[in-house]
Design a protein around this motif. Sequence first.
Motif, PDB file in Angstrom:
ATOM      1  N   THR A   1      11.315   0.643  -2.355  1.00  0.00           N
ATOM      2  CA  THR A   1       9.935   1.103  -2.439  1.00  0.00           C
ATOM      3  C   THR A   1       9.156   0.476  -1.291  1.00  0.00           C
ATOM      4  O   THR A   1       9.309  -0.720  -1.028  1.00  0.00           O
ATOM      5  CB  THR A   1       9.296   0.660  -3.780  1.00  0.00           C
TER       6      THR A   1
ATOM      7  N   GLU B   1       2.225   7.494 -10.335  1.00  0.00           N
ATOM      8  CA  GLU B   1       1.232   8.248 -11.107  1.00  0.00           C
ATOM      9  C   GLU B   1       0.392   7.259 -11.898  1.00  0.00           C
ATOM     10  O   GLU B   1       0.950   6.326 -12.473  1.00  0.00           O
ATOM     11  CB  GLU B   1       1.929   9.227 -12.063  1.00  0.00           C
TER      12      GLU B   1
ATOM     13  N   GLY C   1       6.198   5.134  -0.893  1.00  0.00           N
ATOM     14  CA  GLY C   1       7.365   5.996  -0.965  1.00  0.00           C
ATOM     15  C   GLY C   1       8.516   5.275  -1.634  1.00  0.00           C
ATOM     16  O   GLY C   1       8.567   4.040  -1.666  1.00  0.00           O
TER      17      GLY C   1
ATOM     18  N   PRO D   1       0.551   5.294   2.110  1.00  0.00           N
ATOM     19  CA  PRO D   1       1.110   5.830   0.866  1.00  0.00           C
ATOM     20  C   PRO D   1       2.417   5.139   0.490  1.00  0.00           C
ATOM     21  O   PRO D   1       3.160   4.674   1.351  1.00  0.00           O
ATOM     22  CB  PRO D   1       1.333   7.305   1.177  1.00  0.00           C
TER      23      PRO D   1
ATOM     24  N   ALA E   1      -1.849   9.379  -9.064  1.00  0.00           N
ATOM     25  CA  ALA E   1      -1.928   9.312  -7.610  1.00  0.00           C
ATOM     26  C   ALA E   1      -3.171   8.529  -7.192  1.00  0.00           C
ATOM     27  O   ALA E   1      -4.256   8.755  -7.720  1.00  0.00           O
ATOM     28  CB  ALA E   1      -1.958  10.714  -7.023  1.00  0.00           C
TER      29      ALA E   1
ATOM     30  N   LYS F   1       6.882   9.702  -7.023  1.00  0.00           N
ATOM     31  CA  LYS F   1       5.584   9.242  -6.536  1.00  0.00           C
ATOM     32  C   LYS F   1       4.882   8.487  -7.652  1.00  0.00           C
ATOM     33  O   LYS F   1       4.976   8.858  -8.819  1.00  0.00           O
ATOM     34  CB  LYS F   1       4.697  10.422  -6.107  1.00  0.00           C
TER      35      LYS F   1
ATOM     36  N   GLU G   1      11.616  12.163  -4.331  1.00  0.00           N
ATOM     37  CA  GLU G   1      10.341  12.821  -4.626  1.00  0.00           C
ATOM     38  C   GLU G   1       9.485  11.991  -5.571  1.00  0.00           C
ATOM     39  O   GLU G   1       8.358  12.367  -5.870  1.00  0.00           O
ATOM     40  CB  GLU G   1      10.596  14.214  -5.234  1.00  0.00           C
TER      41      GLU G   1
END
Length: 135
Positions: free
Chosen positions: A51, A20, A30, A28, A22, A18, A16
């Motif tokens: 990543t 920051e 991950g 995107p 965003a 992500k 989860e």
Amino acid sequence: MRATATFTVTSFVPTELKPEPAVSTGLPVGVATMEKHFEGEVVGRSATLFTAAFDQAAGVGTYVAMESFEGSVQGREGAFNFVHSATTSGSDRTAEFFTIVPSSGTGELAGISGAGGLAVDADGTHRIWFDYQID
């Protein structure tokens, strides 16, 4: 010296985590964890932080992976870290980077340094090699 092996990915678990703050981009970012098992002149397993900015449908993107390996390289037991990255536009592999992390070796692999690479054969076999020295 060069050591070669094949490997299998035994787990790939998206997280989860992500970035920051965003930032919205076309691909995107991950993060996942992976476990790999190695056979050949390199025997053992690795834990990987993976990543990527990748489009699964188009097969386009870039990854960066930091691996912690434990096992043996040509009969020498120990552990070390290595990092690698590459980019693909769907049918190629470019901008490759692969290095053994300095000062990360333990046991009989203390002092290991060098580079290496990864390849995937047409039949799906995953290959790895280390061009290394031990000081």
